[in-house]
Design an enzyme around this catalytic site. Structure first.
Site, PDB file in Angstrom:
ATOM      1  N   HIS A 111       0.844  -1.206   0.000  1.00 19.18           N
ATOM      2  CA  HIS A 111       0.000   0.000   0.000  1.00 19.18           C
ATOM      3  C   HIS A 111       0.878   1.255   0.000  1.00 19.18           C
ATOM      4  O   HIS A 111       0.582   2.232  -0.681  1.00 19.18           O
ATOM      5  CB  HIS A 111      -0.879   0.040   1.261  1.00 19.18           C
ATOM      6  CG  HIS A 111      -1.875  -1.069   1.376  1.00 19.18           C
ATOM      7  ND1 HIS A 111      -1.783  -2.052   2.336  1.00 19.18           N
ATOM      8  CD2 HIS A 111      -2.993  -1.355   0.665  1.00 19.18           C
ATOM      9  CE1 HIS A 111      -2.811  -2.883   2.220  1.00 19.18           C
ATOM     10  NE2 HIS A 111      -3.553  -2.496   1.210  1.00 19.18           N
ATOM     11  N   MET A 141       2.885  -9.256  -0.711  1.00 20.19           N
ATOM     12  CA  MET A 141       2.319  -8.682   0.522  1.00 20.19           C
ATOM     13  C   MET A 141       0.806  -8.580   0.378  1.00 20.19           C
ATOM     14  O   MET A 141       0.300  -8.222  -0.682  1.00 20.19           O
ATOM     15  CB  MET A 141       2.918  -7.310   0.781  1.00 20.19           C
ATOM     16  CG  MET A 141       4.349  -7.390   1.212  1.00 20.19           C
ATOM     17  SD  MET A 141       4.911  -5.794   1.831  1.00 20.19           S
ATOM     18  CE  MET A 141       6.615  -6.212   2.138  1.00 20.19           C
ATOM     19  N   SER A 142       0.123  -8.917   1.457  1.00 17.65           N
ATOM     20  CA  SER A 142      -1.338  -8.873   1.466  1.00 17.65           C
ATOM     21  C   SER A 142      -1.798  -8.735   2.907  1.00 17.65           C
ATOM     22  O   SER A 142      -1.183  -9.314   3.814  1.00 17.65           O
ATOM     23  CB  SER A 142      -1.893 -10.176   0.878  1.00 17.65           C
ATOM     24  OG  SER A 142      -3.251 -10.325   1.217  1.00 17.65           O
TER      25      SER A 142
END
Ligand code: AMP
Length: 282
Positions: A37, A184-185
């Site tokens: 993000h 990435m999560s």
């Protein structure tokens, strides 16, 4: 960093930016922020005059109530992170603010709604389309930033912008990975240590697939090998593995190096559903 909760609060700020002819970068998120993000945020900060990040866990895009209920919430840490990066404003609408009434409209993205994520998460892209269209109308960004991690979502948003004539540019940011390759999560937070050691096999498997395709093996054989190899892992089950055109999501039965194609997969590591993709030919 300004915290904005309602459309009215944002409208007056937006009007000021408009009058000063400032560009507005918008990064929509569901929170539980990680470096992926923050890469989108960094792009917005470098490309635009003013950056707004939204955090909203959108109920209409979850096709499993359990998944929605279990979606991680780390709001205070998220706000501190965004503030430390120099984000100008964060939009934190409540569900009632965005959906005072249940939406009646539904959006069918045609083929995109029926394959891969569209097929396995019925209604998901309708929910994504509705919330992103609402957010675009409310925020009125000049540039919106999305992650390549959700490749089919990017294709859906591109269609949304085109078909509804939204006056904005889309920027797609490459997938940020952990050192071991796992994309990435926010959902990675739900993997236990054992599951976390298995999850990177998805990326290493995709890299192998890429090598084999580029060295001339057939897609049919490469796919069968990949599925067989991962079937040996008890906690891992592949939901789909497809070779597609990265914009139309036409599914290819054979590999050709002559046009763009990506592999996309969805898998469960125990109960946690992960998705990832890798461009083969860009
Ligand atoms: P989410 O909070 O999962 O809805 O994601 C918000 C935005 O961040 C979407 O545009 C995602 O594609 C993007 N994103 C999520 N994970 C990553 C990642 N690992 N790398 C780059 N972008 C990501």
């Amino acid at each position: 960093m300004k915290r904005i909760y309602t459309e009215a609060e944002w409208k007056s700020l937006r009007f000021g930016l408009f009058q000063e002819n400032k560009s507005l970068g918008f990064v929509p998120t569901m929170g539980a922020l990680h470096q992926g993000h923050l890469d989108l945020v960094a792009e917005s900060l470098s490309q635009t005059d003013y950056t707004l990040v939204s955090i909203f866990v959108n109920p209409t895009q979850f096709n499993s109530h359990e998944d929605f209920q279990n979606y991680p919430n780390t709001l205070e840490a998220d706000l501190a992170l965004l503030d430390s990066k120099g984000v100008d404003a964060v939009f934190l609408p409540s569900t009632d603010t965005l959906y005072p009434k249940p939406p009646q409209l539904s959006i069918d993205f045609g083929h995109l709604s029926r394959v891969l994520e569209g097929k396995f998460r019925p209604g998901h892209f309708n929910g994504v389309g509705l919330v992103v269209a609402k957010l675009f109308h409310i925020i009125q960004p000049t540039v919106a930033f999305f992650g390549q991690k959700d490749l089919q979502q990017v294709a859906v948003i591109r269609r949304l912008v085109f078909d509804f004539s939204f006056d904005l540019d889309l920027v797609v940011v490459p997938t940020r990975r952990e050192i071991d390759g796992l994309a990435m999560s926010s959902r990675n937070l739900r993997l236990d240590p054992q599951e976390r050691t298995i999850a990177p096999l998805l990326y290493s498997g995709m890299q192998e697939v890429k090598q084999h395709l580029l060295s001339g093996m057939s897609w049919k054989e490469v796919k069968a090998n990949f599925l067989k190899q991962l079937a040996a892992q008890k906690q891992l089950s592949i939901e789909y593995l497809e070779l597609v055109h990265p914009e139309t999501f036409e599914i290819y039965e054979t590999f050709s190096p002559l046009g763009p194609c990506s592999i996309c997969l969805a898998a469960y590591v125990s109960k946690i559903r992960l998705i990832d993709n890798l461009p083969i030919i860009e």
